[in-house]
Write a protein that holds these residues in place. Structure first.
Motif, PDB file in Angstrom:
ATOM      1  N   PRO A 169       0.708  -1.199  -0.073  1.00 12.04           N
ATOM      2  CA  PRO A 169      -0.030  -0.128  -0.029  1.00 12.04           C
ATOM      3  C   PRO A 169       0.750   1.277  -0.125  1.00 12.04           C
ATOM      4  CG  PRO A 169      -0.628  -1.602   1.692  1.00 12.04           C
ATOM      5  CD  PRO A 169       0.464  -2.026   1.141  1.00 12.04           C
ATOM      6  N   VAL A 170       0.353   2.384  -0.626  1.00 13.82           N
ATOM      7  CA  VAL A 170       1.032   3.653  -0.513  1.00 13.82           C
ATOM      8  C   VAL A 170       0.905   4.127   1.026  1.00 13.82           C
ATOM      9  CG1 VAL A 170      -1.269   5.022  -0.776  1.00 13.82           C
ATOM     10  CG2 VAL A 170       0.936   5.868  -1.450  1.00 13.82           C
ATOM     11  N   GLU A 171       2.243   4.752   1.425  1.00 11.26           N
ATOM     12  CA  GLU A 171       2.447   5.204   2.736  1.00 11.26           C
ATOM     13  C   GLU A 171       1.685   6.685   3.044  1.00 11.26           C
ATOM     14  OE1 GLU A 171       6.288   4.966   3.741  1.00 11.26           O
ATOM     15  OE2 GLU A 171       6.324   2.738   4.147  1.00 11.26           O
ATOM     16  N   VAL A 172       1.089   6.865   3.842  1.00 10.67           N
ATOM     17  CA  VAL A 172       0.520   8.320   4.258  1.00 10.67           C
ATOM     18  C   VAL A 172       1.560   8.928   5.475  1.00 10.67           C
ATOM     19  CG1 VAL A 172      -1.215   9.504   5.202  1.00 10.67           C
ATOM     20  CG2 VAL A 172      -1.760   7.595   3.490  1.00 10.67           C
ATOM     21  N   LEU A 173       1.794  10.267   5.196  1.00  8.18           N
ATOM     22  CA  LEU A 173       2.597  11.049   6.235  1.00  8.18           C
ATOM     23  C   LEU A 173       1.634  12.131   6.671  1.00  8.18           C
ATOM     24  CD1 LEU A 173       6.219  12.038   5.911  1.00  8.18           C
ATOM     25  CD2 LEU A 173       4.662  13.487   6.839  1.00  8.18           C
ATOM     26  N   ASP A 174       1.433  12.145   7.930  1.00  4.75           N
ATOM     27  CA  ASP A 174       0.644  13.130   8.620  1.00  4.75           C
ATOM     28  C   ASP A 174       1.470  14.353   8.904  1.00  4.75           C
ATOM     29  OD1 ASP A 174      -0.942  14.680  10.503  1.00  4.75           O
ATOM     30  OD2 ASP A 174      -1.993  12.815  11.025  1.00  4.75           O
ATOM     31  N   GLU A 175       1.364  15.471   8.110  1.00  3.67           N
ATOM     32  CA  GLU A 175       1.933  16.720   8.343  1.00  3.67           C
ATOM     33  C   GLU A 175       1.448  17.871   9.423  1.00  3.67           C
ATOM     34  OE1 GLU A 175       4.499  18.353   7.352  1.00  3.67           O
ATOM     35  OE2 GLU A 175       5.685  17.074   5.844  1.00  3.67           O
ATOM     36  N   THR A 176       0.267  17.324  10.282  1.00  2.00           N
ATOM     37  CA  THR A 176      -0.716  18.242  10.857  1.00  2.00           C
ATOM     38  C   THR A 176       0.461  18.902  11.825  1.00  2.00           C
ATOM     39  OG1 THR A 176      -2.255  16.803  10.606  1.00  2.00           O
ATOM     40  CG2 THR A 176      -2.603  18.423  12.326  1.00  2.00           C
ATOM     41  N   LEU A 177       1.261  18.310  12.514  1.00  2.00           N
ATOM     42  CA  LEU A 177       1.926  19.102  13.562  1.00  2.00           C
ATOM     43  C   LEU A 177       3.237  19.752  13.169  1.00  2.00           C
ATOM     44  CD1 LEU A 177       1.727  16.384  16.356  1.00  2.00           C
ATOM     45  CD2 LEU A 177       0.285  18.401  15.899  1.00  2.00           C
ATOM     46  N   ARG A 178       3.384  19.709  11.708  1.00  2.00           N
ATOM     47  CA  ARG A 178       4.432  20.548  11.378  1.00  2.00           C
ATOM     48  C   ARG A 178       3.992  21.627  10.351  1.00  2.00           C
ATOM     49  NH1 ARG A 178       7.075  22.342   6.650  1.00  2.00           N
ATOM     50  NH2 ARG A 178       6.389  20.695   5.641  1.00  2.00           N
ATOM     51  N   ASP A 179       3.504  21.190   8.967  1.00  2.00           N
ATOM     52  CA  ASP A 179       3.112  22.150   8.099  1.00  2.00           C
ATOM     53  C   ASP A 179       1.556  22.757   8.466  1.00  2.00           C
ATOM     54  OD1 ASP A 179       3.148  23.691   5.991  1.00  2.00           O
ATOM     55  OD2 ASP A 179       3.034  22.245   4.382  1.00  2.00           O
TER      56      ASP A 179
END
Length: 394
Positions: free
Chosen positions: A100-110
């Motif tokens: 599966p494609v990976e998901v990166l959560d940028e909420t706490l940075r961007d």
């Protein structure tokens, strides 16, 4: 000419939306029914996916049209987009194969760089981490430690929480392509014992170079500096090509070569201004693959990081996945600078529906939205497709 002799015409952006992929430059589609290897040499139409003669048909045993109903020309029957069994293999319209494609959560940075969001209290950041894990997020960005003591301390806290709670989250942290920034990420890794990948970013578009007075040599030196600092600390690093969707091929070639020479494990293609359309995504991803292949660096994986200035963030992210990137970035509720980033819960929901990664129950996605709303002091819109009060009432 400007007062210092620079030509403003040099700041004109390149438009990947108008770039036609060269022959043989289509993005790879490993192992699926849309793979060029199974196409008999037929070339896909510009900006589109290859369809076999007569359109895609559901595999034997898969969803079938009701009696008397014919599939739409060149398309799938309603309900056939979910994964179905075909000769012992998974039939995936988004061609992810077994990975599966990976998901990166940028909420706490961007995400918290948006002027209308807040930097959450630490307890709420921890709550949001657990919510990320509950919906299958693969990787989380801990922030940018070099921006100050609060960000450094919070990054350490989050890394320790992930380890202590055994959350299945990979770790990244942001840095400019400066040794000092990378060394702050290394300090977080050393203090917490966590394996953190450095995501080192630099502007790649002509307008940024014009404003800053940067040239190709400066860019290559900066990437080399970041790569050396990461290697000295024993950390892997990703080169983040900021504003790649408005950057000309020659400038991207310079950055890609510098990244390969500096030992980058990944490259991140950024749609920093929410500019690109799906055909532009496909052309850019195909170009990056070809250039990495020419450099003998086919093992370097690609990320996609997009914004939503034109309302295309989700569509562009989905097309990047269909074009073969291995990791895609997003933020909770789509928060971020200006009009925000790709919306993570909608991305995860759609990727699950399309067979690119395991589906997630909508109740969990709604709980993730609620945790993000509390943390960011950001209201959930009543008509939010997953978590809105009107949507859930219906």
């Amino acid at each position: 000419m400007s007062a210092d002799g620079r030509d403003p015409g040099a700041a004109a952006p390149f438009d990947w939306n108008r770039a036609e992929p060269a022959p043989g430059e289509r993005p790879p589609r490993p192992g699926g029914l849309l793979s060029p290897s199974g196409s008999g040499g037929q070339r896909p139409p510009p900006g589109g996916l290859l369809r076999p003669p007569g359109g895609l048909q559901p595999p034997p045993g898969g969803p079938q049209p009701p009696p008397g109903v014919q599939p739409p020309p060149g398309g799938l029957v309603a309900g056939a987009w979910g994964a179905a069994s075909a000769e012992g293999e998974v039939w995936l319209p988004f061609d992810r194969g077994a990975r599966p494609v990976e998901v990166l959560d940028e909420t706490l940075r961007d995400g918290i760089q948006g002027v209308s969001t807040v930097n959450p209290p630490r307890a709420l950041k921890i709550e949001l981490l657990h919510a990320m894990a509950s919906i299958g997020v693969d990787v989380v960005n801990l922030g940018m430690p070099a921006t100050g003591p609060r960000q450094f301390d919070d990054a350490c806290l989050l890394a320790r929480e992930i380890a202590a709670s055994r959350l299945p989250l990979g770790l990244t942290a942001a840095a400019r392509t400066l040794a000092a920034d990378v060394e702050e990420v290394a300090r977080v890794a050393e203090r917490t014992g966590a394996p953190i990948m450095v995501y080192a970013f630099i502007g790649s578009s002509p307008i940024r170079h014009f404003v800053e007075g940067w040239g190709p040599d400066f860019l290559a030196r900066s990437v080399d500096e970041a790569g050396r600092a990461a290697a000295a600390a024993g950390l892997r690093f990703c080169l983040v090509a900021e504003d790649a969707t408005r950057s000309p091929p020659d400038m991207l070639r310079t950055l890609f070569r510098a990244a390969v020479d500096a030992g980058a494990a990944r490259l991140c293609l950024c749609d920093t201004t929410g500019h690109v359309t799906p055909p532009g995504v496909e052309a850019l991803v195909a170009f990056a693959r070809r250039e990495l292949g020419a450099l003998g660096a086919t093992g370097i994986e690609l990320d996609w990081h997009g914004h939503n200035d034109r309302g295309l963030g989700l569509a562009a992210a989905l097309w990047a996945v269909a074009s073969g990137v291995e990791r895609v970035h997003a933020t909770a509720l789509g928060v971020g600078e200006r009009t925000g980033n790709t919306c993570l819960e909608l991305l995860v929901d759609n990727l699950g529906r399309l067979g690119a990664r395991p589906p997630v129950p909508r109740e969990r996605l709604a709980a993730y939205c609620a945790a993000a709303s509390r943390a960011l002091a950001w209201p959930v819109a009543p008509d939010h497709p997953i978590a809105g009060a009107l949507t859930r009432r219906g």
